[in-house]
Design an enzyme around this catalytic site. Structure first.
Site, mmCIF file in Angstrom:
data_model
loop_
_atom_site.group_PDB
_atom_site.id
_atom_site.type_symbol
_atom_site.label_atom_id
_atom_site.label_comp_id
_atom_site.label_asym_id
_atom_site.label_seq_id
_atom_site.Cartn_x
_atom_site.Cartn_y
_atom_site.Cartn_z
ATOM 1 C CG HIS A 1 3.016 -2.000 6.626
ATOM 2 N ND1 HIS A 1 3.383 -1.319 5.590
ATOM 3 C CD2 HIS A 1 2.297 -1.143 7.517
ATOM 4 C CE1 HIS A 1 3.164 -0.156 5.596
ATOM 5 N NE2 HIS A 1 2.389 0.113 6.836
ATOM 6 C CG ASP B 1 -0.636 -5.864 1.780
ATOM 7 O OD1 ASP B 1 0.514 -5.315 2.405
ATOM 8 O OD2 ASP B 1 -1.243 -5.080 0.994
ATOM 9 N N GLY C 1 -9.894 9.393 -1.409
ATOM 10 C CA GLY C 1 -8.063 9.495 -0.850
ATOM 11 C C GLY C 1 -8.200 9.385 0.406
ATOM 12 C CB ALA C 2 -10.313 9.007 3.287
ATOM 13 N N GLY C 3 -8.274 6.596 2.294
ATOM 14 C CA GLY C 3 -7.676 5.190 2.539
ATOM 15 C C GLY C 3 -8.608 4.218 2.826
ATOM 16 C CG LEU C 4 -11.952 4.926 4.396
ATOM 17 C CD1 LEU C 4 -13.482 5.608 4.938
ATOM 18 C CD2 LEU C 4 -11.519 3.820 5.634
ATOM 19 C CB SER C 5 -10.342 0.804 -0.771
ATOM 20 O OG SER C 5 -9.395 0.524 -1.696
ATOM 21 C CB SER C 6 -13.246 5.706 -3.159
ATOM 22 O OG SER C 6 -11.996 6.543 -3.453
ATOM 23 C CG ASP D 1 -7.394 -2.120 -0.913
ATOM 24 O OD1 ASP D 1 -7.362 -2.820 0.106
ATOM 25 O OD2 ASP D 1 -6.731 -1.200 -1.216
#
Ligand code: ADP
Ligand code: MG
Length: 379
Positions: free
Chosen positions: A34, A36, A120-125, A170
């Site tokens: 938080h 960025d 959608g797991a937050g690993l920035s696909s 990302d």
């Protein structure tokens, strides 16, 4: 290098051999949460999971795509780029649109897209999709655009074409990371620096399997509270505030807590880098722990499940640090551990988390991976 089954699939769809293999990794943020959107500091790594593109150039301006994961075909012309109903295609279309704007024109391509990143797991696909697309166009067009500018084009595709407000972390992490290193990023100046992570350590990402509906509304609330704090403190953004400036009465309790998290988290990132540079992994771990406590108590974006995951992790011998990563309210934790603790870590987390919450966690282990790259397949 691409596996044979994907080459076969490419040949089946496009009736020729692919010319390039492109790999764009996902990312996880080690510390600096938080920060960025407050023009602060972040420290992500690229992970060993990502999205791959097999690509060949075309003689016309068409872009023909097949998504292996969605088992779906899509096609568009570079002279008329519209939004598609196929959500996954819009990441490529958005990148194409802004690349055409930048270069004045591109030749088309055929691509098979496949990934091993959880969606959608937050690993920035999503960033990996964009970076893979940008590198694919670069491979077949050989234009000269530096990585940072390419990253900004990818971000713009997500912001303006897909319609998702996201920072630059990302895309930069997916493009600019180096194997074995974390990527320091100053979100104001866009200055970056690759910082080696001492050998013998692993990063583990644990999925709480919880996704709370309130993520985006709470996220916007936090952003607003930070803007309020900056206004009261008369600074451009919280990046410019120091701990001494934080006046509890002037700010009010809630805004004070939010600002305190951001200001201290920025300092923690700088300390974390210093720790890495001195090879002090233990201190790095302590800073991760402090980050979690701050996100839990001051920024108030944790939840029961994330706290449980962190507590279990820290009970395992050889774990140096653990904290929530990403926006919070569910999603994943990131953990730093000694390589030889991997098995105990995996068993303990799986068993204890299930007992405490009823959820099956998923765990991904990774070393800091190489950012996006192009390999010519030579045919
Ligand atoms: P994340 O946290 O993974 O970035 P997003 O919702 O931002 O989640 O992006 C996920 C979207 O990215 C998917 O809905 C899909 O449109 C696209 N995407 C992700 N992985 C793939 C893939 N392997 N192939 C095609 N599209 C993908
Ligand atoms: Mg995303």
């Amino acid at each position: 290098m691409p596996e044979e089954i994907f080459i076969e699939k490419f040949k089946e769809i496009f009736a020729h051999y692919p010319r390039y293999f492109i790999r764009a990794p996902g990312r996880v943020n080690l510390i600096g949460e938080h920060t960025d959107y407050n023009e602060g500091f972040v420290l992500p790594i690229a992970i060993e999971r990502g999205i791959s593109y097999l690509v060949s150039p075309r003689d016309d301006d068409r872009v023909c795509l097949f998504s292996f994961n969605f088992s779906e075909y899509d096609e568009f012309s570079l002279s008329d780029i519209q939004r598609s109903k196929k959500g996954w295609s819009n990441y490529v279309r958005g990148v194409a649109k802004f690349l055409v704007e930048k270069t004045g024109g591109l030749r088309g391509l055929n691509a098979l897209i496949y990934g091993d990143l959880p969606i959608g797991a937050g690993l920035s696909s999503s960033a990996a999709m964009e970076v893979g697309a940008a590198l694919s166009f670069q491979a077949v067009n050989a234009f000269q655009i530096d990585k940072k500018e390419l990253g900004l084009i990818c971000q713009r595709a997500e912001n303006e074409f897909v319609g998702m407000r996201c920072g630059i972390m990302d895309q930069f992490a997916s493009l600019l990371s180096e194997e074995g290193m974390a990527l320091f990023l100053d979100c104001r100046t866009l200055e970056t620096k690759n910082i080696p992570l001492p050998r013998g350590h692993l990063i583990a990402i644990c999925d709480s399997k919880v996704r709370r509906e309130l993520v985006s509304s709470e996220y916007n609330k936090r952003r607003q509270e930070c803007e309020t704090a900056a206004k009261i403190l008369v600074v451009k953004s919280l990046r410019d505030a120091t701990p001494e400036m934080l006046d509890r009465e002037k700010l009010g309790e809630t805004v004070y807590k939010r600002a305190k998290h951001v200001v201290e988290e920025n300092l923690r990132v700088l300390q974390a880098i210093e720790a890495l540079q001195k090879g002090n992994v233990a201190l790095f771990g302590e800073l991760m722990k402090a980050s979690h406590i701050s996100l839990r108590d001051l920024y108030e974006v944790s939840c029961r499940e994330l706290d449980i995951l962190v507590d279990i992790a820290l009970s395992v011998q050889g774990v140096l640090g653990a904290r929530l990563t990403g926006a919070g309210f569910g999603g994943c934790t990131v953990n730093l551990l000694k390589e030889d603790s991997r098995n105990t870590f995996e068993q303990t987390i799986k068993k204890n988390y299930k007992e405490a919450t009823g959820f099956e966690t998923e765990i991904w282990f990774t070393h800091p991976a190489q950012g996006g790259f192009i390999i010519s397949l030579g045919k």
